[in-house]
Design a protein around this motif. Structure first.
Motif, PDB file in Angstrom:
ATOM      1  N   ARG A   9       0.827  -1.216   0.000  1.00 18.51           N
ATOM      2  CA  ARG A   9       0.000   0.000   0.000  1.00 18.51           C
ATOM      3  C   ARG A   9       0.861   1.266   0.000  1.00 18.51           C
ATOM      4  O   ARG A   9       0.711   2.143  -0.854  1.00 18.51           O
ATOM      5  CB  ARG A   9      -0.900  -0.029   1.251  1.00 18.51           C
ATOM      6  CG  ARG A   9      -1.706   1.208   1.509  1.00 18.51           C
ATOM      7  CD  ARG A   9      -2.485   1.057   2.809  1.00 18.51           C
ATOM      8  NE  ARG A   9      -1.633   0.884   3.980  1.00 18.51           N
ATOM      9  CZ  ARG A   9      -1.117   1.882   4.688  1.00 18.51           C
ATOM     10  NH1 ARG A   9      -1.379   3.137   4.364  1.00 18.51           N
ATOM     11  NH2 ARG A   9      -0.345   1.652   5.738  1.00 18.51           N
ATOM     12  N   GLY A  27      -0.038  12.709   9.022  1.00 18.13           N
ATOM     13  CA  GLY A  27      -0.486  11.490   9.706  1.00 18.13           C
ATOM     14  C   GLY A  27       0.516  10.385   9.413  1.00 18.13           C
ATOM     15  O   GLY A  27       0.173   9.283   9.010  1.00 18.13           O
ATOM     16  N   GLU A  50       2.426  14.782  12.477  1.00 17.69           N
ATOM     17  CA  GLU A  50       1.628  13.907  13.357  1.00 17.69           C
ATOM     18  C   GLU A  50       0.907  14.718  14.414  1.00 17.69           C
ATOM     19  O   GLU A  50       1.470  15.621  15.009  1.00 17.69           O
ATOM     20  CB  GLU A  50       2.521  12.876  14.052  1.00 17.69           C
ATOM     21  CG  GLU A  50       2.321  11.449  13.617  1.00 17.69           C
ATOM     22  CD  GLU A  50       0.876  10.927  13.638  1.00 17.69           C
ATOM     23  OE1 GLU A  50       0.096  11.322  14.508  1.00 17.69           O
ATOM     24  OE2 GLU A  50       0.527  10.127  12.779  1.00 17.69           O
ATOM     25  N   VAL A  51      -0.339  14.381  14.641  1.00 12.98           N
ATOM     26  CA  VAL A  51      -1.120  15.100  15.639  1.00 12.98           C
ATOM     27  C   VAL A  51      -1.021  14.431  17.016  1.00 12.98           C
ATOM     28  O   VAL A  51      -1.145  15.096  18.048  1.00 12.98           O
ATOM     29  CB  VAL A  51      -2.600  15.222  15.183  1.00 12.98           C
ATOM     30  CG1 VAL A  51      -3.341  13.912  15.311  1.00 12.98           C
ATOM     31  CG2 VAL A  51      -3.333  16.322  15.909  1.00 12.98           C
ATOM     32  N   ASN A  78      -1.833  19.501  13.973  1.00 12.93           N
ATOM     33  CA  ASN A  78      -3.062  19.020  13.331  1.00 12.93           C
ATOM     34  C   ASN A  78      -3.011  19.270  11.822  1.00 12.93           C
ATOM     35  O   ASN A  78      -2.895  20.407  11.383  1.00 12.93           O
ATOM     36  CB  ASN A  78      -4.243  19.768  13.962  1.00 12.93           C
ATOM     37  CG  ASN A  78      -5.577  19.199  13.523  1.00 12.93           C
ATOM     38  OD1 ASN A  78      -5.646  18.276  12.706  1.00 12.93           O
ATOM     39  ND2 ASN A  78      -6.638  19.752  14.054  1.00 12.93           N
ATOM     40  N   GLY A  79      -3.104  18.227  11.045  1.00 11.24           N
ATOM     41  CA  GLY A  79      -3.202  18.347   9.589  1.00 11.24           C
ATOM     42  C   GLY A  79      -2.111  19.181   8.966  1.00 11.24           C
ATOM     43  O   GLY A  79      -0.926  19.023   9.264  1.00 11.24           O
ATOM     44  N   ALA A  94      -2.200   9.221   4.071  1.00 10.52           N
ATOM     45  CA  ALA A  94      -2.559   7.805   3.883  1.00 10.52           C
ATOM     46  C   ALA A  94      -3.056   7.175   5.172  1.00 10.52           C
ATOM     47  O   ALA A  94      -2.678   7.577   6.278  1.00 10.52           O
ATOM     48  CB  ALA A  94      -1.343   7.031   3.369  1.00 10.52           C
ATOM     49  N   GLY A  95      -3.924   6.191   4.999  1.00 13.01           N
ATOM     50  CA  GLY A  95      -4.323   5.368   6.137  1.00 13.01           C
ATOM     51  C   GLY A  95      -5.380   5.971   7.043  1.00 13.01           C
ATOM     52  O   GLY A  95      -5.484   5.608   8.209  1.00 13.01           O
ATOM     53  N   MET A  96      -6.147   6.919   6.513  1.00  4.66           N
ATOM     54  CA  MET A  96      -7.254   7.521   7.304  1.00  4.66           C
ATOM     55  C   MET A  96      -8.537   7.402   6.494  1.00  4.66           C
ATOM     56  O   MET A  96      -8.503   7.083   5.311  1.00  4.66           O
ATOM     57  CB  MET A  96      -7.016   9.014   7.520  1.00  4.66           C
ATOM     58  CG  MET A  96      -5.788   9.357   8.268  1.00  4.66           C
ATOM     59  SD  MET A  96      -5.676  11.157   8.313  1.00  4.66           S
ATOM     60  CE  MET A  96      -3.928  11.331   8.517  1.00  4.66           C
TER      61      MET A  96
HETATM   62  N1  SAM Z   1       0.160   7.304   7.168  1.00  2.00           N
HETATM   63  C1  SAM Z   1       0.519   6.072   7.850  1.00  2.00           C
HETATM   64  C2  SAM Z   1       0.152   4.894   7.008  1.00  2.00           C
HETATM   65  O1  SAM Z   1      -0.578   5.074   6.037  1.00  2.00           O
HETATM   66  O2  SAM Z   1       0.593   3.775   7.311  1.00  2.00           O
HETATM   67  C3  SAM Z   1      -0.149   5.980   9.201  1.00  2.00           C
HETATM   68  C4  SAM Z   1      -1.625   5.800   9.166  1.00  2.00           C
HETATM   69  S1  SAM Z   1      -2.313   5.793  10.774  1.00  2.00           S
HETATM   70  C5  SAM Z   1      -3.549   4.640  10.632  1.00  2.00           C
HETATM   71  C6  SAM Z   1      -3.135   7.359  10.845  1.00  2.00           C
HETATM   72  C7  SAM Z   1      -2.295   8.398  11.541  1.00  2.00           C
HETATM   73  O3  SAM Z   1      -2.862   9.676  11.272  1.00  2.00           O
HETATM   74  C8  SAM Z   1      -2.266   8.227  13.041  1.00  2.00           C
HETATM   75  O4  SAM Z   1      -0.936   8.136  13.462  1.00  2.00           O
HETATM   76  C9  SAM Z   1      -2.951   9.500  13.559  1.00  2.00           C
HETATM   77  O5  SAM Z   1      -2.374   9.981  14.751  1.00  2.00           O
HETATM   78  C10 SAM Z   1      -2.713  10.471  12.415  1.00  2.00           C
HETATM   79  N2  SAM Z   1      -3.696  11.560  12.314  1.00  2.00           N
HETATM   80  C11 SAM Z   1      -5.048  11.473  12.435  1.00  2.00           C
HETATM   81  N3  SAM Z   1      -5.602  12.685  12.279  1.00  2.00           N
HETATM   82  C12 SAM Z   1      -4.597  13.559  12.043  1.00  2.00           C
HETATM   83  C13 SAM Z   1      -4.530  14.958  11.827  1.00  2.00           C
HETATM   84  N4  SAM Z   1      -5.623  15.708  11.810  1.00  2.00           N
HETATM   85  N5  SAM Z   1      -3.319  15.523  11.635  1.00  2.00           N
HETATM   86  C14 SAM Z   1      -2.209  14.764  11.654  1.00  2.00           C
HETATM   87  N6  SAM Z   1      -2.193  13.445  11.884  1.00  2.00           N
HETATM   88  C15 SAM Z   1      -3.372  12.849  12.064  1.00  2.00           C
END
Ligand code: SAM
Length: 236
Positions: A9, A27, A50-51, A78-79, A94-96
């Motif tokens: 992925r 993130g 990272e948040v 945040n973001g 990715a991953g959200m």
């Molecule tokens: N991007 C990586 C991947 O695809 O493997 C990690 C995915 S992980 C499931 C999602 C990450 O997004 C988490 O570590 C979470 O803390 C972060 N996250 C969620 N909302 C966020 C935001 N508003 N700003 C920054 N990071 C965020």
């Protein structure tokens, strides 16, 4: 973890980053994507945003362990608030969920002025990302779908351009299924929508048993429309 090899992925996300592009990975969790692309030499500079405290510390540790602190900055926030306008040319998220990705882009619009490419991998709700791109002047130019460890992932890539151009045939259908994915209909795509179709049919039969109200009627209407589109796409 050693980041010489990424998950299928994240490797697909990495493959869509233009050579030589500075990136922000929002993130980033362990910062695997920035570490991999910087080590490979395709990315000269990366920001890992990272948040949350735990993932932020994991990213810091990974970047330090790999000796990449001169090329990767780990920032907490945040973001898109972790980037300054003009700092990067590509953003990866990715991953959200698709809704969260859209909210992050919406809240940080002013940071996108110098950004040339968005690479977005929603775990669910890719339609929300396509809608945001369409409404905000970003043209979807590539879509990928793949299966890894029993899960199916969509990856969307967009540039500034004509946002409506991918949706010329049937916008409602193309936004839900993906205009490029619809043309290919590969194995992962068919598997995903077979499963969604079953899920929608199950929910619909539950709603049929429920007491009738305006909201159940609306939900049923929406489901019937989606079921009919999925059947058509799957040739049923
Ligand atoms: N991007 C990586 C991947 O695809 O493997 C990690 C995915 S992980 C499931 C999602 C990450 O997004 C988490 O570590 C979470 O803390 C972060 N996250 C969620 N909302 C966020 C935001 N508003 N700003 C920054 N990071 C965020």
């Amino acid at each position: 973890m050693n980041t010489d090899k990424l998950s299928k992925r994240l490797a697909m996300v990495a493959s869509l980053i233009p050579y030589g592009s500075k990136i922000a990975d929002i993130g980033s969790d362990h910062a695997y994507l920035p570490c991999y692309t910087v080590k490979k030499g395709t990315v000269p500079f990366a920001i890992a945003g990272e948040v949350a405290e735990g993932p932020f510390l994991s990213a810091l540790k990974q970047v330090k362990t790999e000796g990449l602190t001169d090329k990767i900055q780990v920032r907490k926030g945040n973001g898109l608030e972790v980037i300054q306008p003009g700092e990067v040319e590509t953003i990866t998220i990715a991953g959200m969920g698709g809704t969260l990705i859209s909210q992050i882009l919406e809240a940080g619009k002013e940071k996108l002025v110098s950004v040339q490419k968005l690479i977005l991998q929603p775990n669910v709700g890719a339609f929300a990302v396509r809608n945001w791109l369409l409404e905000n002047g970003w043209e979807l130019v590539q879509e990928e779908i793949l299966e890894e460890d029993g899960k199916i992932y969509e990856i969307l890539s967009a540039i500034k351009g004509d946002p409506a151009s991918p949706y010329q045939e049937n916008p409602e259908k193309e936004i839900l299924f993906g205009p490029y994915l619809l043309k290919q209909k590969n194995t992962a795509f068919l598997k995903k929508w077979e499963s969604e179709l079953k899920n929608w049919q199950r929910i619909l039969s539950k709603l049929d048993e429920a007491e009738e109200s305006e909201s159940t009627l609306l939900k049923k209407e929406e489901l019937i429309k989606k079921i009919s589109m999925a059947k058509e796409v799957l040739g049923k």
